[in-house]
Design a protein around this motif. Sequence first.
Motif, PDB file in Angstrom:
ATOM      1  N   GLN A 216      -2.413   5.387  -2.364  1.00 28.98           N
ATOM      2  CA  GLN A 216      -1.524   4.409  -1.741  1.00 28.98           C
ATOM      3  C   GLN A 216      -2.249   3.577  -0.689  1.00 28.98           C
ATOM      4  O   GLN A 216      -1.993   2.369  -0.554  1.00 28.98           O
ATOM      5  N   LEU A 217      -3.145   4.215   0.070  1.00 29.00           N
ATOM      6  CA  LEU A 217      -3.914   3.495   1.082  1.00 29.00           C
ATOM      7  C   LEU A 217      -4.796   2.420   0.454  1.00 29.00           C
ATOM      8  O   LEU A 217      -4.870   1.290   0.957  1.00 29.00           O
ATOM      9  N   LYS A 218      -5.474   2.760  -0.613  1.00 26.92           N
ATOM     10  CA  LYS A 218      -6.313   1.765  -1.285  1.00 26.92           C
ATOM     11  C   LYS A 218      -5.498   0.544  -1.685  1.00 26.92           C
ATOM     12  O   LYS A 218      -5.918  -0.598  -1.479  1.00 26.92           O
TER      13      LYS A 218
ATOM     14  N   ILE B  32      -4.378  -1.436   1.444  1.00 27.53           N
ATOM     15  CA  ILE B  32      -5.505  -2.164   2.042  1.00 27.53           C
ATOM     16  C   ILE B  32      -5.837  -3.403   1.226  1.00 27.53           C
ATOM     17  O   ILE B  32      -6.086  -4.486   1.777  1.00 27.53           O
ATOM     18  N   GLU B  33      -5.832  -3.280  -0.088  1.00 31.29           N
ATOM     19  CA  GLU B  33      -6.103  -4.446  -0.935  1.00 31.29           C
ATOM     20  C   GLU B  33      -5.034  -5.512  -0.743  1.00 31.29           C
ATOM     21  O   GLU B  33      -5.339  -6.715  -0.716  1.00 31.29           O
ATOM     22  N   THR B  34      -3.778  -5.099  -0.592  1.00 27.73           N
ATOM     23  CA  THR B  34      -2.693  -6.054  -0.354  1.00 27.73           C
ATOM     24  C   THR B  34      -2.885  -6.750   0.989  1.00 27.73           C
ATOM     25  O   THR B  34      -2.707  -7.965   1.116  1.00 27.73           O
ATOM     26  N   ALA B  35      -3.264  -5.953   2.006  1.00 27.33           N
ATOM     27  CA  ALA B  35      -3.500  -6.535   3.331  1.00 27.33           C
ATOM     28  C   ALA B  35      -4.660  -7.525   3.294  1.00 27.33           C
ATOM     29  O   ALA B  35      -4.603  -8.590   3.935  1.00 27.33           O
ATOM     30  N   ARG B  36      -5.693  -7.210   2.564  1.00 28.67           N
ATOM     31  CA  ARG B  36      -6.837  -8.117   2.465  1.00 28.67           C
ATOM     32  C   ARG B  36      -6.454  -9.422   1.771  1.00 28.67           C
ATOM     33  O   ARG B  36      -6.964 -10.491   2.112  1.00 28.67           O
TER      34      ARG B  36
ATOM     35  N   VAL C 288      -0.340   0.047   6.014  1.00 34.54           N
ATOM     36  CA  VAL C 288      -1.616   0.771   6.080  1.00 34.54           C
ATOM     37  C   VAL C 288      -1.605   1.740   7.252  1.00 34.54           C
ATOM     38  O   VAL C 288      -1.970   2.922   7.114  1.00 34.54           O
ATOM     39  N   ASP C 289      -1.171   1.270   8.403  1.00 33.49           N
ATOM     40  CA  ASP C 289      -1.132   2.122   9.601  1.00 33.49           C
ATOM     41  C   ASP C 289      -0.220   3.329   9.383  1.00 33.49           C
ATOM     42  O   ASP C 289      -0.562   4.459   9.785  1.00 33.49           O
TER      43      ASP C 289
END
Length: 203
Positions: free
Chosen positions: A37-39, A42-46, A57-58
Amino acid sequence: MGVQGDRIFAEMRQRGFPAPWSDFGECLSWESAYSVQLKQAIETARAGTDPHSTATVDELFRLKVDNLTAARKLLGDVLAQYDQSGMWRLLDERAARLDIEDVSERWARGLVEHPFPIGLLSLQFNWRYMKQHGVRAFYEMTSVYVDDLLANTHRWAEAWKAETETGVIDRLTTVECDLASEEAPMHCDICQKTIAALIYLRE
């Protein structure tokens, strides 16, 4: 072959995995799930397509740390409880009697075919370690492993924080830390299967 294994599986069929090891196994399965889920988060945030992605993410980092902390506490509690009850002596005696080849043969029947059966090989490693060093020593080693997974998570979180502050994308840390977390169930979720064989082993 399969005599010890059949007896152990008969117990598992009736009773499931023993507590608290079933809870510990779930924690380490979640360790991998949170990593996946983190990966994704993080890709969505990027990509910048979701204004809430950084908060997601946090929150996932917090859940991942809380989950590992709970797993570490569970192990610490069991170590103390088994010290008081004398359970380690009983488990050492059963580990000495465990026929690894026999039980492995039974366990392998339900596995999906793969040239490298990592689950089965992890079980065999665990039982051999217990036979050589003792069952308590195995779980002391496991406690250190969980501590290392926590350190790995903090390293990932710090790398992500630096990325958000500098704008410099750090893909390598994500790859390395995710790999460690993805591997965890094959070492620690498998623990519930390892210990079940000893708890359910009879004369």
